[in-house]
Design a protein around this motif. Structure first.
Motif, PDB file in Angstrom:
ATOM      1  N   ARG A 120       0.912  -1.169  -0.168  1.00 18.48           N
ATOM      2  CA  ARG A 120      -0.096   0.074   0.199  1.00 18.48           C
ATOM      3  C   ARG A 120       0.867   1.341   0.134  1.00 18.48           C
ATOM      4  N   THR A 121       2.052   1.271   0.673  1.00 15.99           N
ATOM      5  CA  THR A 121       2.779   2.535   0.762  1.00 15.99           C
ATOM      6  C   THR A 121       3.640   2.676  -0.590  1.00 15.99           C
ATOM      7  N   ARG A 122       3.858   1.434  -1.280  1.00 16.79           N
ATOM      8  CA  ARG A 122       4.439   1.537  -2.650  1.00 16.79           C
ATOM      9  C   ARG A 122       3.486   2.121  -3.433  1.00 16.79           C
ATOM     10  N   ARG A 123       2.186   1.786  -3.484  1.00 14.02           N
ATOM     11  CA  ARG A 123       1.007   2.073  -4.416  1.00 14.02           C
ATOM     12  C   ARG A 123       0.973   3.442  -4.215  1.00 14.02           C
ATOM     13  N   ALA A 124       0.596   3.992  -2.972  1.00 11.47           N
ATOM     14  CA  ALA A 124       0.557   5.331  -2.820  1.00 11.47           C
ATOM     15  C   ALA A 124       1.502   6.246  -3.415  1.00 11.47           C
ATOM     16  N   TYR A 125       2.785   6.070  -3.154  1.00 15.51           N
ATOM     17  CA  TYR A 125       3.795   6.675  -3.776  1.00 15.51           C
ATOM     18  C   TYR A 125       3.849   6.713  -5.102  1.00 15.51           C
ATOM     19  N   LEU A 126       3.807   5.624  -5.808  1.00 13.22           N
ATOM     20  CA  LEU A 126       3.696   5.422  -7.396  1.00 13.22           C
ATOM     21  C   LEU A 126       2.422   6.307  -7.811  1.00 13.22           C
ATOM     22  N   MET A 127       1.358   6.002  -7.325  1.00 12.53           N
ATOM     23  CA  MET A 127       0.277   6.642  -7.803  1.00 12.53           C
ATOM     24  C   MET A 127       0.345   8.364  -7.758  1.00 12.53           C
ATOM     25  N   ARG A 128       0.902   8.850  -6.446  1.00 12.47           N
ATOM     26  CA  ARG A 128       1.208  10.182  -6.452  1.00 12.47           C
ATOM     27  C   ARG A 128       2.288  10.610  -7.421  1.00 12.47           C
ATOM     28  N   TYR A 130       4.052   9.228  -9.945  1.00 13.75           N
ATOM     29  CA  TYR A 130       3.986   8.875 -11.409  1.00 13.75           C
ATOM     30  C   TYR A 130       2.774   8.912 -12.243  1.00 13.75           C
ATOM     31  N   ASP A 131       1.500   8.904 -11.415  1.00 12.21           N
ATOM     32  CA  ASP A 131       0.242   9.106 -12.056  1.00 12.21           C
ATOM     33  C   ASP A 131      -0.293  10.456 -11.707  1.00 12.21           C
ATOM     34  N   GLY A 132       0.028  11.330 -10.719  1.00 14.76           N
ATOM     35  CA  GLY A 132      -0.142  12.658 -10.289  1.00 14.76           C
ATOM     36  C   GLY A 132      -1.392  12.607  -9.653  1.00 14.76           C
ATOM     37  N   ALA A 133      -1.788  11.325  -9.070  1.00 13.45           N
ATOM     38  CA  ALA A 133      -3.297  11.373  -8.412  1.00 13.45           C
ATOM     39  C   ALA A 133      -3.164  12.272  -6.935  1.00 13.45           C
ATOM     40  N   SER A 134      -4.049  12.756  -7.067  1.00 13.46           N
ATOM     41  CA  SER A 134      -4.536  13.485  -5.649  1.00 13.46           C
ATOM     42  C   SER A 134      -4.547  12.500  -4.513  1.00 13.46           C
ATOM     43  N   PHE A 135      -4.245  12.970  -3.408  1.00  8.51           N
ATOM     44  CA  PHE A 135      -4.399  12.226  -2.149  1.00  8.51           C
ATOM     45  C   PHE A 135      -5.841  11.719  -1.930  1.00  8.51           C
ATOM     46  N   GLU A 136      -6.941  12.430  -2.142  1.00  4.89           N
ATOM     47  CA  GLU A 136      -8.132  11.878  -2.164  1.00  4.89           C
ATOM     48  C   GLU A 136      -8.432  10.844  -2.901  1.00  4.89           C
ATOM     49  N   THR A 137      -7.882  10.934  -4.320  1.00  7.20           N
ATOM     50  CA  THR A 137      -7.862   9.529  -5.285  1.00  7.20           C
ATOM     51  C   THR A 137      -7.274   8.525  -4.780  1.00  7.20           C
ATOM     52  N   ILE A 138      -6.190   8.941  -4.248  1.00  8.48           N
ATOM     53  CA  ILE A 138      -5.351   7.504  -3.815  1.00  8.48           C
ATOM     54  C   ILE A 138      -5.671   6.877  -2.751  1.00  8.48           C
ATOM     55  N   GLY A 139      -6.367   7.823  -1.603  1.00 13.30           N
ATOM     56  CA  GLY A 139      -6.939   7.541  -0.449  1.00 13.30           C
ATOM     57  C   GLY A 139      -8.338   6.218  -0.946  1.00 13.30           C
ATOM     58  N   THR A 140      -9.150   6.829  -1.869  1.00 15.84           N
ATOM     59  CA  THR A 140     -10.341   6.237  -2.234  1.00 15.84           C
ATOM     60  C   THR A 140      -9.721   4.835  -2.838  1.00 15.84           C
ATOM     61  N   SER A 141      -8.783   4.754  -3.795  1.00 22.06           N
ATOM     62  CA  SER A 141      -8.235   3.634  -4.245  1.00 22.06           C
ATOM     63  C   SER A 141      -7.682   2.518  -3.411  1.00 22.06           C
ATOM     64  N   LEU A 142      -7.024   3.311  -2.312  1.00 18.98           N
ATOM     65  CA  LEU A 142      -6.387   2.141  -1.294  1.00 18.98           C
ATOM     66  C   LEU A 142      -7.397   2.057  -0.134  1.00 18.98           C
ATOM     67  N   ASP A 143      -8.584   2.789   0.053  1.00 13.49           N
ATOM     68  CA  ASP A 143      -9.710   2.633   1.143  1.00 13.49           C
ATOM     69  C   ASP A 143      -9.153   3.006   2.404  1.00 13.49           C
ATOM     70  N   VAL A 144      -8.507   4.293   2.346  1.00 17.19           N
ATOM     71  CA  VAL A 144      -7.775   4.985   3.586  1.00 17.19           C
ATOM     72  C   VAL A 144      -8.368   6.272   3.299  1.00 17.19           C
ATOM     73  N   SER A 145      -7.978   7.125   4.243  1.00 18.30           N
ATOM     74  CA  SER A 145      -8.381   8.566   4.251  1.00 18.30           C
ATOM     75  C   SER A 145      -7.234   9.328   3.384  1.00 18.30           C
ATOM     76  N   ALA A 146      -7.249  10.472   3.038  1.00 20.80           N
ATOM     77  CA  ALA A 146      -6.571  11.334   2.213  1.00 20.80           C
ATOM     78  C   ALA A 146      -5.300  11.574   3.071  1.00 20.80           C
ATOM     79  N   GLN A 147      -5.363  12.040   4.170  1.00 18.51           N
ATOM     80  CA  GLN A 147      -4.406  12.083   5.162  1.00 18.51           C
ATOM     81  C   GLN A 147      -3.251  10.849   5.378  1.00 18.51           C
TER      82      GLN A 147
END
Length: 168
Positions: A120-128, A130-147
């Motif tokens: 999950r840590t790796r995916r959050a980093y890569l999404m942010r 290389y994909d430029g995803a917002s933390f809200e989008t990452i949180g939704t994808s990983l089922d965690v809060s944006a924070q």
């Protein structure tokens, strides 16, 4: 973890512009100053990892690191100019080859560090990163809060910084 993260975030937000100004005063290039600022914060965070709850007490070290990196960069640019003046394009080829080798070694270390963190840590980093995803989008994808998504990405970045710092 949440309180510690808020402290780090506050210090970064407050001091990033100041560190960038210090660096710009030396390197005289806004892009290079931003690069130096990022590197300075990463190195600083690794150096004071033992006292994460009180980063304010170590700000002198942050500015010292930024000044040192800025001076190093200025010297490197001067050396490159001298090489080009003395040896022409041949010197640039040698410098580029060396820089490419170092970059490849750093990339391998960064990849190994990223592979060592939880999925999950790796995916959050890569999404942010290389994909430029917002933390809200990452949180939704990983089922965690944006924070939490921000914390995960930051933990991956810290792991990469430690791996690169260990070999500097």
């Amino acid at each position: 973890m949440d309180e510690s993260y808020k402290i780090w975030e506050r210090v970064y937000r407050e001091h990033r512009p100041k560190v960038a100004r210090v660096s710009f005063g030396i390197v005289r290039c806004p892009d290079a100053a931003q690069d130096v600022t990022q590197e300075a914060f990463l190195r600083w965070a690794c150096k004071i990892a033992d006292a994460p709850e009180k980063p304010d007490t170590h700000l002198g070290l942050l500015y010292r690191i930024a000044r040192g990196l800025s001076i190093d960069l200025t010297r490197q640019v001067k050396r490159q100019r001298l090489l080009l003046e003395r040896f022409g394009p041949q010197a640039q080829t040698v410098a580029d080859s060396e820089r490419i080798l170092i970059a490849r070694q750093d990339a391998a270390r960064a990849a190994a560090a990223l592979a060592s963190v939880p999925e999950r840590t790796r995916r959050a980093y890569l999404m942010r990163r290389y994909d430029g995803a917002s933390f809200e989008t990452i949180g939704t994808s990983l089922d965690v809060s944006a924070q939490r998504a921000h914390q995960l990405a930051a933990m991956a970045m810290a792991a990469i910084a430690r791996a690169l710092e260990d070999c500097s």
